[in-house]
Design a protein around this motif. Sequence first.
Motif: not given
Length: 75
Positions: A50, A53, A56-57
Motif C-alpha cells: 500500500r 502505491e 507512486n500516486e
Amino acid sequence: NETLRSMHESLQKRLRRVRFLPHDLGHESEQPVAEHERMMEALLARDGARLGELLNEHLDMTWVRISHALGLGKL
C-alpha cells in the motif's frame, strides 16, 4: 552506502525548488498533506504494498500540481 547517499543528496538539492513551486506560486493545497498522512498510516501498518502505491500516486500528483502551477496542464 556512501555513493547512494551522495546521489540522493545531489538530487534532493536539484529538485527542492521544483517540489515547492506550486506552493511558492500560490497554488497551495491540502492534498499533499492528506497524501502524506495516508503514507504514514501505511508505514505504521507496515503495509509495504500500500505504501508503494501511495508513494507512486503522490509522485504522479506532485508532477500534476507542478505542471498546473506553471500553466502547462497535465504533463
